[in-house]
Design a protein around this motif. Sequence first.
Motif, PDB file in Angstrom:
ATOM      1  N   GLN A  39       0.847  -1.187   0.000  1.00 11.92           N
ATOM      2  CA  GLN A  39       0.000   0.000   0.000  1.00 11.92           C
ATOM      3  C   GLN A  39       0.881   1.233   0.000  1.00 11.92           C
ATOM      4  OE1 GLN A  39      -2.986   0.186   3.095  1.00 11.92           O
ATOM      5  NE2 GLN A  39      -4.159   1.700   1.928  1.00 11.92           N
ATOM      6  N   PRO A  40       1.032   1.865  -1.169  1.00 12.07           N
ATOM      7  CA  PRO A  40       1.814   3.104  -1.224  1.00 12.07           C
ATOM      8  C   PRO A  40       1.101   4.219  -0.472  1.00 12.07           C
ATOM      9  CG  PRO A  40       1.547   2.110  -3.405  1.00 12.07           C
ATOM     10  CD  PRO A  40       0.586   1.434  -2.488  1.00 12.07           C
ATOM     11  N   PRO A  41       1.809   5.247  -0.076  1.00 12.76           N
ATOM     12  CA  PRO A  41       1.180   6.350   0.654  1.00 12.76           C
ATOM     13  C   PRO A  41       0.044   6.985  -0.135  1.00 12.76           C
ATOM     14  CG  PRO A  41       3.570   6.535   0.708  1.00 12.76           C
ATOM     15  CD  PRO A  41       3.252   5.424  -0.235  1.00 12.76           C
ATOM     16  N   GLY A  42      -1.117   7.084   0.476  1.00 17.84           N
ATOM     17  CA  GLY A  42      -2.253   7.727  -0.149  1.00 17.84           C
ATOM     18  C   GLY A  42      -2.926   6.942  -1.260  1.00 17.84           C
ATOM     19  N   ARG A  43      -2.551   5.681  -1.386  1.00 15.39           N
ATOM     20  CA  ARG A  43      -3.123   4.880  -2.469  1.00 15.39           C
ATOM     21  C   ARG A  43      -3.710   3.589  -1.921  1.00 15.39           C
ATOM     22  NH1 ARG A  43       1.511   4.373  -6.870  1.00 15.39           N
ATOM     23  NH2 ARG A  43      -0.044   2.955  -7.744  1.00 15.39           N
ATOM     24  N   GLN A  44      -4.438   2.875  -2.764  1.00 15.03           N
ATOM     25  CA  GLN A  44      -5.055   1.634  -2.342  1.00 15.03           C
ATOM     26  C   GLN A  44      -4.045   0.498  -2.322  1.00 15.03           C
ATOM     27  OE1 GLN A  44      -8.502   0.982  -4.896  1.00 15.03           O
ATOM     28  NE2 GLN A  44      -9.813   2.037  -3.434  1.00 15.03           N
ATOM     29  N   ASN A  76       7.560 -22.604   7.440  1.00 14.12           N
ATOM     30  CA  ASN A  76       6.334 -21.795   7.436  1.00 14.12           C
ATOM     31  C   ASN A  76       6.646 -20.329   7.135  1.00 14.12           C
ATOM     32  OD1 ASN A  76       5.137 -24.157   8.182  1.00 14.12           O
ATOM     33  ND2 ASN A  76       4.220 -23.389  10.061  1.00 14.12           N
ATOM     34  N   MET A  77       7.490 -20.117   6.133  1.00 11.56           N
ATOM     35  CA  MET A  77       7.937 -18.768   5.790  1.00 11.56           C
ATOM     36  C   MET A  77       7.631 -18.457   4.330  1.00 11.56           C
ATOM     37  SD  MET A  77       9.461 -17.433   8.517  1.00 11.56           S
ATOM     38  CE  MET A  77      10.466 -16.118   7.823  1.00 11.56           C
ATOM     39  N   VAL A  78       7.326 -17.206   4.083  1.00 16.51           N
ATOM     40  CA  VAL A  78       7.176 -16.680   2.726  1.00 16.51           C
ATOM     41  C   VAL A  78       8.124 -15.499   2.602  1.00 16.51           C
ATOM     42  CG1 VAL A  78       5.592 -15.698   1.024  1.00 16.51           C
ATOM     43  CG2 VAL A  78       4.757 -17.383   2.673  1.00 16.51           C
ATOM     44  N   TYR A  79       8.770 -15.388   1.447  1.00 15.33           N
ATOM     45  CA  TYR A  79       9.764 -14.338   1.224  1.00 15.33           C
ATOM     46  C   TYR A  79       9.418 -13.532  -0.011  1.00 15.33           C
ATOM     47  CZ  TYR A  79      12.373 -17.469   4.318  1.00 15.33           C
ATOM     48  OH  TYR A  79      12.753 -18.272   5.361  1.00 15.33           O
ATOM     49  N   LEU A  80       9.919 -12.303  -0.041  1.00 12.60           N
ATOM     50  CA  LEU A  80       9.836 -11.481  -1.236  1.00 12.60           C
ATOM     51  C   LEU A  80      11.184 -10.823  -1.433  1.00 12.60           C
ATOM     52  CD1 LEU A  80       7.894 -10.511  -3.481  1.00 12.60           C
ATOM     53  CD2 LEU A  80       7.540  -8.437  -2.125  1.00 12.60           C
ATOM     54  N   LEU A  81      11.920 -11.317  -2.426  1.00 10.76           N
ATOM     55  CA  LEU A  81      13.198 -10.718  -2.796  1.00 10.76           C
ATOM     56  C   LEU A  81      12.923  -9.591  -3.769  1.00 10.76           C
ATOM     57  CD1 LEU A  81      16.289 -10.556  -3.085  1.00 10.76           C
ATOM     58  CD2 LEU A  81      16.122 -12.408  -4.773  1.00 10.76           C
ATOM     59  N   MET A  82      13.393  -8.411  -3.432  1.00  7.23           N
ATOM     60  CA  MET A  82      13.137  -7.228  -4.260  1.00  7.23           C
ATOM     61  C   MET A  82      14.465  -6.653  -4.724  1.00  7.23           C
ATOM     62  SD  MET A  82      10.081  -5.475  -2.013  1.00  7.23           S
ATOM     63  CE  MET A  82      11.184  -5.041  -0.682  1.00  7.23           C
ATOM     64  N   ASN A  83      14.719  -6.747  -6.011  1.00  4.64           N
ATOM     65  CA  ASN A  83      15.926  -6.203  -6.620  1.00  4.64           C
ATOM     66  C   ASN A  83      15.613  -4.941  -7.407  1.00  4.64           C
ATOM     67  OD1 ASN A  83      17.656  -8.300  -5.710  1.00  4.64           O
ATOM     68  ND2 ASN A  83      17.005  -9.605  -7.419  1.00  4.64           N
ATOM     69  N   SER A  84      16.650  -4.173  -7.686  1.00  5.42           N
ATOM     70  CA  SER A  84      16.520  -2.964  -8.519  1.00  5.42           C
ATOM     71  C   SER A  84      15.347  -2.102  -8.057  1.00  5.42           C
ATOM     72  CB  SER A  84      16.343  -3.364  -9.990  1.00  5.42           C
ATOM     73  OG  SER A  84      17.418  -4.153 -10.436  1.00  5.42           O
ATOM     74  N   LEU A  85      15.318  -1.831  -6.786  1.00  4.63           N
ATOM     75  CA  LEU A  85      14.200  -1.084  -6.216  1.00  4.63           C
ATOM     76  C   LEU A  85      14.123   0.325  -6.785  1.00  4.63           C
ATOM     77  CD1 LEU A  85      14.418  -2.424  -2.588  1.00  4.63           C
ATOM     78  CD2 LEU A  85      12.363  -2.454  -4.005  1.00  4.63           C
ATOM     79  N   LYS A  86      12.887   0.796  -6.922  1.00  6.18           N
ATOM     80  CA  LYS A  86      12.600   2.124  -7.464  1.00  6.18           C
ATOM     81  C   LYS A  86      11.831   2.933  -6.417  1.00  6.18           C
ATOM     82  CE  LYS A  86      12.024   0.119 -12.092  1.00  6.18           C
ATOM     83  NZ  LYS A  86      11.106  -0.022 -13.252  1.00  6.18           N
ATOM     84  N   PRO A  87      11.890   4.245  -6.501  1.00  7.63           N
ATOM     85  CA  PRO A  87      11.114   5.059  -5.545  1.00  7.63           C
ATOM     86  C   PRO A  87       9.628   4.706  -5.545  1.00  7.63           C
ATOM     87  CG  PRO A  87      12.716   6.430  -6.659  1.00  7.63           C
ATOM     88  CD  PRO A  87      12.776   5.079  -7.334  1.00  7.63           C
ATOM     89  N   GLU A  88       9.098   4.298  -6.699  1.00  7.26           N
ATOM     90  CA  GLU A  88       7.671   3.945  -6.750  1.00  7.26           C
ATOM     91  C   GLU A  88       7.348   2.635  -6.053  1.00  7.26           C
ATOM     92  OE1 GLU A  88       9.684   4.797  -9.314  1.00  7.26           O
ATOM     93  OE2 GLU A  88       9.171   3.645 -11.138  1.00  7.26           O
ATOM     94  N   ASP A  89       8.364   1.903  -5.597  1.00  7.83           N
ATOM     95  CA  ASP A  89       8.137   0.703  -4.785  1.00  7.83           C
ATOM     96  C   ASP A  89       7.907   1.047  -3.319  1.00  7.83           C
ATOM     97  OD1 ASP A  89      10.682  -0.889  -6.744  1.00  7.83           O
ATOM     98  OD2 ASP A  89       8.504  -1.141  -6.947  1.00  7.83           O
ATOM     99  N   THR A  90       8.073   2.311  -2.968  1.00 10.57           N
ATOM    100  CA  THR A  90       7.860   2.728  -1.583  1.00 10.57           C
ATOM    101  C   THR A  90       6.434   2.436  -1.156  1.00 10.57           C
ATOM    102  OG1 THR A  90       9.547   4.463  -1.671  1.00 10.57           O
ATOM    103  CG2 THR A  90       7.791   4.730  -0.040  1.00 10.57           C
ATOM    104  N   ALA A  91       6.294   1.676  -0.061  1.00 12.71           N
ATOM    105  CA  ALA A  91       4.969   1.259   0.403  1.00 12.71           C
ATOM    106  C   ALA A  91       5.116   0.462   1.691  1.00 12.71           C
ATOM    107  CB  ALA A  91       4.283   0.384  -0.650  1.00 12.71           C
TER     108      ALA A  91
END
Length: 121
Positions: A39-44, A76-91
Motif C-alpha cells: 500500500q503506497p502512501p495515499g493509495r489503495q 512456514n515462511m514466505v519471502y519477497l526478494l526485491m531487486n533494482s528497487l525504485k522510488p515507486e516501490d515505496t509502500a
Amino acid sequence: QVQLVESGGGLVQAGESLTLSCEISGRIFTDYAAGWYRQPPGRQRELVATISRGGTTEYLDSVKGRFTISRDNAKNMVYLLMNSLKPEDTAAYYCTQGTFIGRDYYPNSRWGQGTQVTVSS
C-alpha cells in the motif's frame, strides 16, 4: 488463529535490494497459497506477487523481473526478494495466506502489521 509477522523492510537507495520475510503460524501452512500486497502512501492496497501451494508464481507487471516470491514449507515462511528497487516501490508491504479460484487469488487470513519499504532516489 492464523498470525502473520512481516519483517525486513527499511530505507534503501534506488537500485538496491531488500528481502522481506513473513512467518505464518496458526494453521497448516501447506494448505494455502500466499501473497504479498503493498500500500503506497495515499493509495489503495495492491497485490504484488502470489505463490501457489505448488510453487507457481505470479507478479504485478511493474515488478516482473525484479521481485521474486518464494516459500519455505519446512519453516512456514514466505519471502519477497526485491531487486533494482525504485522510488515507486515505496509502500507498506503485507503478506497473506489465501486460495486461488481459477487464476484469481483471494486472501483469507488476517492482515499482519506490515513492514515499511522506503526507496530514495
